[in-house]
Write a protein that holds these residues in place. Structure first.
Motif, short mmCIF file in Angstrom:
data_model
loop_
_atom_site.label_atom_id
_atom_site.label_comp_id
_atom_site.label_asym_id
_atom_site.label_seq_id
_atom_site.Cartn_x
_atom_site.Cartn_y
_atom_site.Cartn_z
N VAL A 59 0.86 -1.18 0.00
CA VAL A 59 0.00 0.00 0.00
C VAL A 59 0.90 1.24 0.00
O VAL A 59 1.88 1.29 0.74
CB VAL A 59 -0.91 -0.01 1.25
N PRO A 60 0.58 2.26 -0.83
CA PRO A 60 1.42 3.46 -0.85
C PRO A 60 1.29 4.31 0.41
O PRO A 60 0.20 4.48 0.95
CB PRO A 60 0.93 4.23 -2.08
N VAL A 61 2.42 4.84 0.85
CA VAL A 61 2.47 5.78 1.98
C VAL A 61 2.15 7.16 1.42
O VAL A 61 2.70 7.56 0.39
CB VAL A 61 3.86 5.75 2.65
N ILE A 62 1.28 7.90 2.07
CA ILE A 62 0.81 9.20 1.58
C ILE A 62 1.97 10.17 1.33
O ILE A 62 2.11 10.72 0.24
CB ILE A 62 -0.19 9.85 2.56
N ALA A 63 2.81 10.38 2.31
CA ALA A 63 3.85 11.43 2.24
C ALA A 63 4.95 11.11 1.25
O ALA A 63 5.47 12.00 0.59
CB ALA A 63 4.45 11.66 3.63
N THR A 64 5.32 9.85 1.11
CA THR A 64 6.49 9.50 0.31
C THR A 64 6.18 8.83 -1.01
O THR A 64 7.00 8.83 -1.91
CB THR A 64 7.42 8.56 1.10
N GLY A 65 5.00 8.23 -1.11
CA GLY A 65 4.69 7.47 -2.31
C GLY A 65 5.31 6.09 -2.30
O GLY A 65 5.01 5.26 -3.15
N LEU A 111 1.21 -1.85 19.79
CA LEU A 111 0.10 -1.29 19.03
C LEU A 111 0.44 0.03 18.35
O LEU A 111 -0.02 0.29 17.24
CB LEU A 111 -1.10 -1.08 19.97
N ILE A 112 1.23 0.86 19.01
CA ILE A 112 1.53 2.18 18.47
C ILE A 112 2.21 2.09 17.11
O ILE A 112 1.91 2.87 16.21
CB ILE A 112 2.37 2.99 19.48
N LYS A 113 3.07 1.13 16.94
CA LYS A 113 3.73 0.92 15.65
C LYS A 113 2.68 0.72 14.54
O LYS A 113 2.77 1.30 13.46
CB LYS A 113 4.66 -0.29 15.73
N LYS A 117 1.70 3.24 11.45
CA LYS A 117 1.80 2.74 10.08
C LYS A 117 0.51 3.03 9.32
O LYS A 117 0.53 3.58 8.22
CB LYS A 117 2.07 1.23 10.08
N LEU A 118 -0.62 2.68 9.91
CA LEU A 118 -1.90 2.88 9.23
C LEU A 118 -2.24 4.36 9.08
O LEU A 118 -2.86 4.75 8.09
CB LEU A 118 -3.01 2.13 9.96
N LYS A 124 -10.20 5.37 4.49
CA LYS A 124 -11.02 5.65 5.67
C LYS A 124 -11.26 4.43 6.52
O LYS A 124 -11.69 4.56 7.67
CB LYS A 124 -12.36 6.24 5.23
N ASN A 125 -10.98 3.27 6.01
CA ASN A 125 -11.25 2.03 6.73
C ASN A 125 -9.95 1.39 7.17
O ASN A 125 -9.44 0.48 6.51
CB ASN A 125 -12.06 1.07 5.85
N LYS A 126 -9.42 1.87 8.30
CA LYS A 126 -8.15 1.36 8.82
C LYS A 126 -8.41 0.75 10.19
O LYS A 126 -9.06 1.38 11.04
CB LYS A 126 -7.11 2.48 8.89
#
Length: 177
Positions: A59-65, A111-113, A117-118, A124-126
């Motif tokens: 899945v692509p990361v928003i900030a980095t692609g 859990l924080i990790k 990540k998500l 919207k469904n994470k």
């Protein structure tokens, strides 16, 4: 994802012996939970209860692609759901420090990790699906959840502890926008 909870609970209900042995051995077997979900999701797809699913989805990361792997991407009636799995053995039978607070720390194990990540992913469904064994006491659970940093307060617990049996609590968190 929330509507899959009854099937997930039902799937793990007959596996009490496994969970008791895991707790006595004080071991986290996240891979076992993922494998069991792989079989369950395959069955649910055959039964047309889910449209599709993918394990270790890129899945692509928003900030980095760049891309990162998510434990499961599930298509429920055209809606994409991203889900991380977490095994939380809290028996401490082997003298390990793994209690609920251990899993709520800001490190690479808890859990924080998965929340972080998500949070970096679009959608919207994470979800974070935690398998807590044995079932924690109400005060321990509340204290642990309340200890999460304020930056994670948008992660809401969907499942009440009261719905768990004594051996396993299937905890589901959802990221609210």
């Amino acid at each position: 994802m929330k509507h899959l909870l009854p099937q997930i609970r039902e799937w793990f209900e007959p596996k009490t012996e496994h969970l008791l042995v895991f707790a006595r051995a004080d071991c986290r077997l996240e891979g076992w939970f993922k494998g069991e979900l792989l079989v369950l999701f395959s069955r649910l797809q055959r039964e047309h209860r889910i449209s599709a699913f993918e394990r270790e989805a890129n899945v692509p990361v928003i900030a980095t692609g760049k891309r990162t792997q998510v434990d499961f991407r599930i298509d429920l009636n055209g809606d994409e759901h991203l889900c991380e799995i977490k095994a939380l053995c809290i028996s401490q039978a082997g003298g390990t420090p793994r209690n609920l607070q251990f899993y709520c720390r800001d490190d690479q194990l808890g859990l924080i990790k998965d929340f972080r990540k998500l949070d970096q992913l679009q959608g919207k469904n994470k979800w974070v699906l935690g398998f807590v064994y044995p079932k924690p006491g109400e005060s321990h659970w509340t204290r642990a959840v309340d200890s999460l940093a304020s930056e994670f307060h948008h992660w809401k617990m969907v499942t009440p502890l009261s719905e768990a049996n004594d051996v396993l609590f299937v905890a589901l968190w959802h990221a609210e926008a």
